[in-house]
Design a protein around this motif. Structure first.
Motif, PDB file in Angstrom:
ATOM      1  N   PHE A  46      -0.165  -3.382   0.111  1.00 24.52           N
ATOM      2  CA  PHE A  46      -1.487  -3.376  -0.505  1.00 24.52           C
ATOM      3  C   PHE A  46      -1.473  -4.196  -1.799  1.00 24.52           C
ATOM      4  N   GLY A  47      -0.456  -3.962  -2.640  1.00 25.00           N
ATOM      5  CA  GLY A  47      -0.340  -4.730  -3.878  1.00 25.00           C
ATOM      6  C   GLY A  47      -0.129  -6.209  -3.616  1.00 25.00           C
ATOM      7  N   LEU A  48       0.724  -6.534  -2.631  1.00 29.14           N
ATOM      8  CA  LEU A  48       0.974  -7.930  -2.296  1.00 29.14           C
ATOM      9  C   LEU A  48      -0.290  -8.592  -1.746  1.00 29.14           C
ATOM     10  N   PHE A  49      -1.037  -7.841  -0.939  1.00 25.04           N
ATOM     11  CA  PHE A  49      -2.270  -8.378  -0.358  1.00 25.04           C
ATOM     12  C   PHE A  49      -3.268  -8.720  -1.461  1.00 25.04           C
ATOM     13  N   ILE A  50      -3.423  -7.819  -2.459  1.00 20.36           N
ATOM     14  CA  ILE A  50      -4.358  -8.088  -3.548  1.00 20.36           C
ATOM     15  C   ILE A  50      -3.901  -9.305  -4.352  1.00 20.36           C
ATOM     16  N   ALA A  51      -2.609  -9.327  -4.696  1.00 17.86           N
ATOM     17  CA  ALA A  51      -2.096 -10.407  -5.549  1.00 17.86           C
ATOM     18  C   ALA A  51      -2.190 -11.763  -4.868  1.00 17.86           C
ATOM     19  N   ILE A  52      -1.847 -11.813  -3.575  1.00 21.45           N
ATOM     20  CA  ILE A  52      -1.752 -13.102  -2.881  1.00 21.45           C
ATOM     21  C   ILE A  52      -3.071 -13.494  -2.220  1.00 21.45           C
ATOM     22  N   ALA A  53      -3.638 -12.559  -1.439  1.00 16.67           N
ATOM     23  CA  ALA A  53      -4.816 -12.920  -0.652  1.00 16.67           C
ATOM     24  C   ALA A  53      -6.080 -13.029  -1.499  1.00 16.67           C
ATOM     25  N   ALA A  54      -6.191 -12.237  -2.569  1.00 14.04           N
ATOM     26  CA  ALA A  54      -7.411 -12.287  -3.374  1.00 14.04           C
ATOM     27  C   ALA A  54      -7.586 -13.651  -4.027  1.00 14.04           C
TER      28      ALA A  54
END
Length: 534
Positions: free
Chosen positions: A388-396
Motif C-alpha cells: 500500500f505504501g509503495l503503491f502510494i509513493a510510486i503510482a501516485a
C-alpha cells in the motif's frame, strides 16, 4: 498544506495565551479569595508557562507563514526556496502582511510580559493577546466580505474570544490537573468549577450564535454545506464539537454538584472529572485544529465553481467499479491542464488505494474484535500495508519514480507531490509499527497510540490537500477537494475514536468496533465512489 498547519498552530497558541489570562481573572483568583487562601504558586506557574509556550508558538507560526505564503505565490512549497525580497514585500507592503506582522509582534510582547514580576502583567498580557486575536480576525474570511464587513469582523472576534473563554481555559485546567485533582485542592477546584459553568454556557452560546451568522454568510445556502469543501470541513468541526459538549454537560450535571458537596473521599469524583476534562479538551483541540484548516479553505459564498455541479453530485451518488485501465498514462504533463487520461489515472490510483485500505481496515476490525482471527489479522496486515505504501509513493506520481520526468528535489517543491509522498511515509511508519505490534499488550493492539496519531495527522493532510492550480479548472478543483474532505473526515473520526478508546475516555465494545468501521467506510468510498471524470 503548510499554510493550513501553521494556521492551526496559530489558533491553538493564540487561544491558549488568551485563555490563560481569562482563567486567572475569572476562575483562579476569585476561587482562591472565596476560600480565604493564597493562590497556589505552582498553579500560577503552570498557567504562565502555558501562556508563554502558546504565545511563542503562535508568533512562530505567524512569522513562518510569511515564507509559506511567499512560496505559494509561485505555486510551490518552501522547500523550493523563497525569495526574501518577496517575503519582505508581502510583510511590509500588503495589508494582510502588515496585520500579520503586527500580530506576531503583539504575541512576542505577550510572551515577554507574562514572564515579568509586575502586578499588572495579567492585564497587559490579556490586552496584547486580545489585540493579536483582533488582528487575526482582520485577515479572516470575515474581513474579505464585500458588504457589512464590520458586522462579520465583530462576529469573528466574538467567536474567537468565546472559544478562548471555553477551550482556552480548559487547556490550562487540563495542564494543571496534577495540582488541582487532589483531595487537598477540592475546595479550590469546586470554586473554579462552580464559576466556570456559567462562563462556559455563555461562551458556547456565543460560539453557536456567531457561528450560525458566519456560516450563513460564507455558505449562502444549506446545499453548500454538503457540496463544497468548506461546508464539509465545517461539518467535521461541528461533529468533533459534540463530544466536548457531552463532556461539559456531564461535568455540569453530575460532577459539579458532587464537588460542591465536598465529599470526604473525593477520589472517584476527581477521577471521573479528569476523564471528562480530557475528553472535552481532546475534542476541543481537534476542533481548533480543524478550524485552522477551515480558515485556509475558500468559502463558496455566491461562487458556483466552489460547489459541486448537479452532474458531479449525481456521479458521487452513483458507485462504480474501480478503474482498471488507463490509456497514455506515460504521456508528459500537459501545461494546459489535466487531460482525460490524467484524470482516469488519478481515479485508478485512488480506487485501488481504497481497495487495499478496505482490506487493511478489515484486518484492524478483526484485531479489535479479538480472538484467533485477530491474531492472524495482525500477522497479515504488514504484508498489506507495505505494498500500500509503495503503491502510494510510486503510482501516485509516476513522473517521479517510474518515468523520471522530475527529480526528487523538484518533487519537494510541488505541493501535491509532496503531500502524496508524506502520505506514503505515514503508511511506512504503520508498516514498521505493525511488525512490532505482536509485542504490544493485547489491549493496545493494533499499533497502540501511534495509530490514531498517524491517522489524525494523515487526515489533516487530506483536509488541507492542495489541488488549486491555475491549470486546473475550478469545478474540477472543487470536486477533488470535496472528495478529499470526505477522506479527511473519515480518517479524523477514526483516529479520534481510537484515541478516546485507548485512553478509556469512552468505554464499550461498540466504540472499539466503530473506529475501524470509519476506516472501512473511507476505503469503500475511495474504491467505489471516487472519480474525477464526470
Amino acid at each position: 498544506m503548510e499554510h493550513s498547519a501553521l494556521h492551526a498552530l496559530l489558533l491553538t497558541g493564540l487561544l491558549t495565551a488568551l485563555g490563560g489570562v481569562l482563567a486567572v481573572w475569572w476562575l483562579i483568583f476569585p476561587a482562591a479569595r472565596e476560600i480565604n487562601t493564597a493562590t497556589d504558586r505552582a498553579l500560577l506557574a503552570s498557567v504562565e508557562r502555558l501562556i508563554l509556550f502558546g504565545a511563542l508558538a503562535a508568533a512562530l507560526a505567524t512569522f513562518l507563514d510569511f515564507f509559506v505564503q511567499a512560496a505559494e505565490i509561485d505555486n510551490q512549497t518552501i522547500f523550493g526556496g523563497v525569495d526574501l525580497s518577496t517575503v519582505w514585500q508581502f510583510a511590509t507592503q500588503t495589508t494582510v502582511g502588515r496585520l500579520d506582522l503586527l500580530r506576531g509582534l503583539l504575541l512576542l510582547l505577550a510572551a515577554a510580559t507574562i514572564r515579568s514580576t509586575r502586578q499588572g502583567k495579567w492585564l497587559v498580557t490579556g490586552l496584547l493577546a486580545f489585540g493579536a486575536l483582533v488582528a487575526t480576525a482582520l485577515v479572516s474570511h470575515a474581513a474579505a466580505q464585500p458588504e457589512d464587513r464590520p458586522v462579520f469582523i465583530l462576529c469573528q472576534v466574538t467567536h474567537l474570544t468565546a472559544v478562548a473563554a471555553w477551550i482556552g481555559i480548559l487547556l490550562h485546567l487540563f495542564a494543571a490537573r496534577r495540582y488541582l485533582l487532589t483531595n487537598a485542592q477540592v475546595p479550590l477546584l469546586a470554586g473554579i468549577v462552580r464559576r466556570f459553568s456559567p462562563f462556559a454556557f455563555a461562551a458556547t452560546s456565543a460560539i453557536a450564535l456567531t457561528g450560525v451568522v458566519l456560516a450563513w454568510r460564507f455558505l449562502q445556502s444549506t446545499g453548500s454545506l454538503f457540496t463544497s469543501a468548506y461546508g464539509l470541513t465545517l461539518i467535521v468541526k461541528l461533529t468533533l464539537l459534540t463530544p466536548a459538549l457531552i463532556a461539559g454537560f456531564v461535568n455540569f450535571r453530575f460532577i459539579r454538584p458532587a464537588l460542591l458537596a465536598r465529599p470526604s473521599d473525593a477520589a472517584p469524583v476527581l477521577a471521573r472529572f479528569g476523564r471528562m476534562l480530557e475528553l472535552e479538551i481532546t475534542a476541543g483541540v481537534l476542533v481548533v485544529a480543524v478550524a485552522g484548516i477551515l480558515a485556509s479553505i475558500s468559502p463558496p459564498g455566491e461562487d458556483p465553481t466552489l460547489r459541486l455541479t448537479p452532474q458531479q453530485t449525481h456521479a458521487l451518488l452513483t458507485p462504480h467499479w474501480p478503474t482498471s485501465h488507463v490509456d497514455n498514462w506515460t504521456a508528459p504533463e500537459d501545461p494546459r491542464g489535466p487531460t482525460t487520461d490524467d484524470l482516469r489515472y488519478s481515479e485508478f490510483t485512488h480506487n485501488w488505494s481504497g481497495v487495499i485500505l478496505t482490506l487493511v481496515a478489515c484486518g484492524w476490525l478483526a484485531q479489535a474484535s479479538g480472538g484467533r482471527l485477530g491474531v492472524w489479522a495482525g500477522r497479515v496486515n504488514p504484508f498489506l500495508l507495505l505494498p500500500f505504501g509503495l503503491f502510494i509513493a510510486i503510482a501516485a506520481n509516476p513522473e517521479l519514480w517510474i518515468l523520471h520526468y522530475i527529480s526528487p528535489w523538484q518533487a519537494l517543491t510541488n505541493p501535491q507531490i509532496l503531500e502524496h509522498q508524506l502520505g506514503a511515509a505515514l503508511v511506512f511508519i504503520l508498516v514498521w509499527l505493525s511488525w512490532r505490534d505482536l509485542k504490544n499488550p493485547v489491549e493496545l493492539r493494533p499499533l497502540g497510540y501511534p495509530l490514531p496519531i498517524v491517522m489524525v495527522a494523515g487526515s489533516f493532510l487530506l483536509l488541507g490537500h492542495a489541488h488549486s492550480t491555475p491549470a486546473v479548472p475550478d469545478e474540477l478543483t472543487n470536486l477533488i477537494n470535496v472528495q478529499h474532505a470526505i477522506f479527511g473526515a473519515c480518517g479524523i473520526f477514526a483516529g479520534a475514536t481510537r484515541w478516546v478508546v485507548l485512553r478509556e475516555l469512552v468505554r464499550g465494545r461498540w466504540a472499539n468496533l466503530l473506529w475501524p468501521a470509519w476506516v472501512i467506510a473511507l476505503g469503500l468510498f475511495m474504491a467505489f465512489v471516487y472519480r474525477e471524470v464526470v
